[in-house]
Enzyme design. Sequence first.
Site, PDB file in Angstrom:
ATOM      1  N   ASP A  82       0.850  -1.194   0.000  1.00  0.00           N
ATOM      2  CA  ASP A  82       0.000   0.000   0.000  1.00  0.00           C
ATOM      3  C   ASP A  82       0.891   1.251   0.000  1.00  0.00           C
ATOM      4  O   ASP A  82       1.729   1.414   0.885  1.00  0.00           O
ATOM      5  CB  ASP A  82      -0.899  -0.041   1.248  1.00  0.00           C
ATOM      6  CG  ASP A  82      -2.029   0.970   1.187  1.00  0.00           C
ATOM      7  OD1 ASP A  82      -2.395   1.383   0.069  1.00  0.00           O
ATOM      8  OD2 ASP A  82      -2.550   1.332   2.257  1.00  0.00           O
ATOM      9  N   HIS A 208      -9.419   5.751  -1.433  1.00  0.00           N
ATOM     10  CA  HIS A 208      -8.623   5.640  -0.200  1.00  0.00           C
ATOM     11  C   HIS A 208      -9.289   6.464   0.904  1.00  0.00           C
ATOM     12  O   HIS A 208     -10.162   7.277   0.640  1.00  0.00           O
ATOM     13  CB  HIS A 208      -7.199   6.146  -0.452  1.00  0.00           C
ATOM     14  CG  HIS A 208      -6.348   5.173  -1.211  1.00  0.00           C
ATOM     15  ND1 HIS A 208      -5.187   4.667  -0.715  1.00  0.00           N
ATOM     16  CD2 HIS A 208      -6.520   4.588  -2.418  1.00  0.00           C
ATOM     17  CE1 HIS A 208      -4.664   3.817  -1.597  1.00  0.00           C
ATOM     18  NE2 HIS A 208      -5.456   3.766  -2.644  1.00  0.00           N
ATOM     19  N   THR A 233      -7.492   3.121   9.557  1.00  0.00           N
ATOM     20  CA  THR A 233      -7.587   3.758  10.879  1.00  0.00           C
ATOM     21  C   THR A 233      -8.747   3.208  11.705  1.00  0.00           C
ATOM     22  O   THR A 233      -8.593   2.912  12.896  1.00  0.00           O
ATOM     23  CB  THR A 233      -7.757   5.287  10.698  1.00  0.00           C
ATOM     24  OG1 THR A 233      -6.687   5.754   9.875  1.00  0.00           O
ATOM     25  CG2 THR A 233      -7.732   6.006  12.030  1.00  0.00           C
TER      26      THR A 233
HETATM   27  P1  13P Z   1      -7.933   5.288   6.456  1.00  0.00           P
HETATM   28  O1  13P Z   1      -6.873   4.989   7.477  1.00  0.00           O
HETATM   29  O2  13P Z   1      -8.370   6.704   6.490  1.00  0.00           O
HETATM   30  O3  13P Z   1      -9.083   4.338   6.545  1.00  0.00           O
HETATM   31  O4  13P Z   1      -7.272   5.132   5.013  1.00  0.00           O
HETATM   32  C1  13P Z   1      -6.685   3.928   4.656  1.00  0.00           C
HETATM   33  C2  13P Z   1      -6.037   4.031   3.334  1.00  0.00           C
HETATM   34  O5  13P Z   1      -6.497   4.693   2.443  1.00  0.00           O
HETATM   35  C3  13P Z   1      -4.799   3.239   3.153  1.00  0.00           C
HETATM   36  O6  13P Z   1      -4.278   3.351   1.875  1.00  0.00           O
END
Ligand code: 13P
Length: 283
Positions: A82, A208, A233
């Site tokens: 990622d 995202h 998150t």
């Molecule tokens: P969040 O942590 O805001 O859910 O985003 C995750 C993300 O887009 C990882 O690439």
Amino acid sequence: MALTSIGPALRRARKESFAVPLFDTADMQSTEGMLRAFSEKEAPGIIGLYAGMLDHPNARALAAYIRIRAEEAPFPVSLMLDHGGSPDQCRTALDYGFTDVMYDGSRLSLEENIARTRAVVEFAHERGACVEAELGQVGSGSDYQSFGARRKGFTDPDTVERFVAETGVDFLAIAVGTAHGLYDGDPQVDIELLRNIASRVDIPLALHGGTGCAEEQFRAAIASGISKVNVATDLFMAAGERMAGVAAQKSYFEFSRLAADSFCERSGYYLDLLGATGKGGPR
Ligand code: 13P
């Protein structure tokens, strides 16, 4: 053996209007919770490893662990880098056995983003992996009022066809009003812009910054062309809260069990919400 590139599942998602989630993992507990949810919900899924984790001394071992457990999964599971920060980092991930990689050149000029993404696509495709790139820039939720809420970094729809044609990228992360981490304010996804982008290319589009988006926004985004949603998150916070609730017990084993349970429950919630539940088998 279900460890596989997520390409076919995402192309199906785009055709059938559902989304496959990428959940970022950190360790065995988070991985186990996600895998259990994929299996219980009979869903395809992506376990993401954030690029920063690749520099940790246990990265190769963690990737091997995830690979072995994903091989035993009954439905397609991808291990995806990622936000790969460089082509070299993407190459390292492929050496570690990742099935797909995201290369994030969103801070570069359009020309440089195209050139580097194309280089990643060339060596990743040789190894059977799919590549996601980012066009426009998805910012940080803590800067939302000064960035995303002012439409800064939004994907320019006029660049999308050229970017996809010249890079050969498989999936595209777009900036349409979401941001990573907790939002300062409420996110507003620009559905018109998303529709405009989706009308220009037929590859799966990725959203995202899933944490903090309202359920209606996910549904509207998927109906308008989003086929992959990244969430991190929310899963970590939910597990942290669950563990804090039993802090007085001071039992490492209880913390560990509850963390995996929490990851499973939250992952299951998103699989249902995104319409991925039941989509793991042959169509
Ligand atoms: P969040 O942590 O805001 O859910 O985003 C995750 C993300 O887009 C990882 O690439």
